[in-house]
Design an enzyme around this catalytic site. Structure first.
Site, PDB file in Angstrom:
ATOM      1  CB  ALA A   1      -2.385 -43.694  -4.507  1.00  0.00           C
TER       2      ALA A   1
ATOM      3  CE1 TYR B   1       4.470 -34.003  -4.606  1.00  0.00           C
ATOM      4  CE2 TYR B   1       4.350 -35.884  -3.123  1.00  0.00           C
ATOM      5  CZ  TYR B   1       3.818 -35.126  -4.142  1.00  0.00           C
ATOM      6  OH  TYR B   1       2.623 -35.487  -4.706  1.00  0.00           O
ATOM      7  CD  GLU B   2       1.813 -30.206  -3.417  1.00  0.00           C
ATOM      8  OE1 GLU B   2       1.295 -29.152  -3.824  1.00  0.00           O
ATOM      9  OE2 GLU B   2       1.164 -31.089  -2.820  1.00  0.00           O
TER      10      GLU B   2
ATOM     11  CG  HIS C   1       1.000 -39.436 -10.700  1.00  0.00           C
ATOM     12  ND1 HIS C   1       0.721 -39.783  -9.388  1.00  0.00           N
ATOM     13  CD2 HIS C   1       0.153 -38.421 -10.996  1.00  0.00           C
ATOM     14  CE1 HIS C   1      -0.246 -39.008  -8.924  1.00  0.00           C
ATOM     15  NE2 HIS C   1      -0.606 -38.170  -9.885  1.00  0.00           N
TER      16      HIS C   1
ATOM     17  CB  SER D   1      -3.132 -39.846  -5.833  1.00  0.00           C
ATOM     18  OG  SER D   1      -2.079 -38.998  -5.559  1.00  0.00           O
TER      19      SER D   1
ATOM     20  CG  MET E   1       5.651 -40.077  -1.988  1.00  0.00           C
ATOM     21  SD  MET E   1       5.888 -39.279  -3.596  1.00  0.00           S
ATOM     22  CE  MET E   1       6.463 -40.691  -4.583  1.00  0.00           C
ATOM     23  CB  SER E   2       0.425 -38.380   1.524  1.00  0.00           C
ATOM     24  OG  SER E   2      -0.308 -39.579   1.368  1.00  0.00           O
TER      25      SER E   2
ATOM     26  CG  HIS F   1      -3.726 -34.499  -5.367  1.00  0.00           C
ATOM     27  ND1 HIS F   1      -4.038 -34.956  -4.117  1.00  0.00           N
ATOM     28  CD2 HIS F   1      -2.822 -35.359  -5.852  1.00  0.00           C
ATOM     29  CE1 HIS F   1      -3.351 -36.047  -3.844  1.00  0.00           C
ATOM     30  NE2 HIS F   1      -2.602 -36.318  -4.888  1.00  0.00           N
TER      31      HIS F   1
ATOM     32  CG  ASN G   1       2.817 -48.738  -7.393  1.00  0.00           C
ATOM     33  OD1 ASN G   1       2.089 -47.832  -6.964  1.00  0.00           O
ATOM     34  ND2 ASN G   1       4.050 -48.927  -6.937  1.00  0.00           N
TER      35      ASN G   1
ATOM     36  CG  HIS H   1       1.582 -34.678  -1.585  1.00  0.00           C
ATOM     37  ND1 HIS H   1       0.610 -34.225  -2.435  1.00  0.00           N
ATOM     38  CD2 HIS H   1       1.295 -35.968  -1.335  1.00  0.00           C
ATOM     39  CE1 HIS H   1      -0.239 -35.210  -2.679  1.00  0.00           C
ATOM     40  NE2 HIS H   1       0.148 -36.277  -2.031  1.00  0.00           N
TER      41      HIS H   1
END
Ligand code: HPA
Length: 281
Positions: free
Chosen positions: A119, A91-92, A253, A36, A217-218, A67, A241, A89
């Site tokens: 990120a 989660y997709e 995001h 990201s 998440m990756s 992306h 963050n 990802h």
């Protein structure tokens, strides 16, 4: 379709054949997966040829803002590099194939060293938005594993050793490249959760107790399959963050992308220095 298309020989070799057709004569030795907002770090790369990710069967289209979804063959410091701009990802919800296929494609094109970027949220107290962090090791807390399923030897042994997922020599090269630069390159342990929600403050406290310095998440599935199939892998996080509950703000995001944009030039200089190091090999 079987639940494990990423473990099927024909699926992998057909995608690799299409890559060859799209990038005839390419001989990349380095690979780069941009997380990201990392596209701003592409400044030091000179494009030779690009192809939409959707042209390669199995990769599909990136669905997340930040992306863009293309594959770029580029040079940096004389090192031919295959870049995946726009990672997919877990989660997709499209399974492991789009997540891990880039690693197989890199390997089949002759890539030896891969840098994964992402990120991440900072958990350790000294990690501030804008910091770049070299991932030393990880916790796979995604609740699944990209190699679960019938054994596919193209991805390596049935029980791959992960004592050194992130290649020590590759890490040293990145440390050495970063040393003369202004901001110090911090290091840490990255915990991967499936997402797509950010964590709760209680989960962040749990992750801290488990030894995680960063959360995202990756990256972890890609690192696992890369190490398993014999690619040398390293990974860099840009902290966008502080983890949920650690700062007085909610997570969004868009704000993370803004944070990455302001880090862009520093990330670009770091990649340039790392690639300069690669060119001396
Ligand atoms: N949590 C999970 N993924 C992330 C975060 C976070 O705080 N920041 C950037 N990616």
């Amino acid at each position: 379709m079987t639940p494990f298309p990423h473990l099927q020989t024909a699926v992998l070799t057909d995608a690799a054949a299409e890559m060859r057709r799209r990038f005839p004569g390419a001989q990349p030795r380095a690979g780069l997966i941009l997380g990201s907002g990392w596209s701003t770090a592409l400044r030091p790369f000179t494009e030779r040829k690009t192809c939409p990710a959707s042209a390669i069967p199995g990769l599909g289209n990136a669905t997340v803002a930040g992306h863009p979804g293309q594959i770029i063959l580029a040079d940096c410091q004389g090192v031919q590099t295959l870049i995946f701009q726009g990672r997919r990802h877990w989660y997709e919800g499209e399974g492991w194939l789009p997540v891990v296929l880039p690693l197989f494609l890199m390997k089949s094109m002759g890539v030896r060293q891969v840098l994964l970027t992402n990120a991440a949220g900072g958990i350790r107290a000294d990690l501030e938005p804008g910091d770049t962090v070299l991932i030393r090791d990880h916790l796979n807390l995604m609740g699944d594993h990209p190699l679960r399923g019938p054994h596919q030897p193209l991805w390596g042994a049935r029980f791959p050793d992960l004592s050194q997922v992130y290649d020590p020599a590759w890490q040293r090269q990145i440390r050495e490249a970063a040393a003369p630069m202004g901001a110090p390159l911090k290091e840490g342990i990255y915990a991967a959760l499936s997402g797509p929600t950010y964590e709760t403050p209680a989960e962040i406290r749990m992750l801290a107790a488990l030894g995680a310095d960063l959360v995202g998440m990756s990256t972890v599935p890609e690192a696992i399959v890369a190490a398993s199939c014999g690619l040398k892998v390293a990974a860099l996080s840009c902290v966008t963050n502080k983890g949920a509950g650690l700062a007085d703000q909610l997570l969004a995001h868009d704000e993370m992308l803004t944070q990455l944009q302001s880090a862009g030039e520093r990330l670009a200089s770091l990649l340039e220095a790392v690639w300069r190091r690669l060119s001396h090999e």
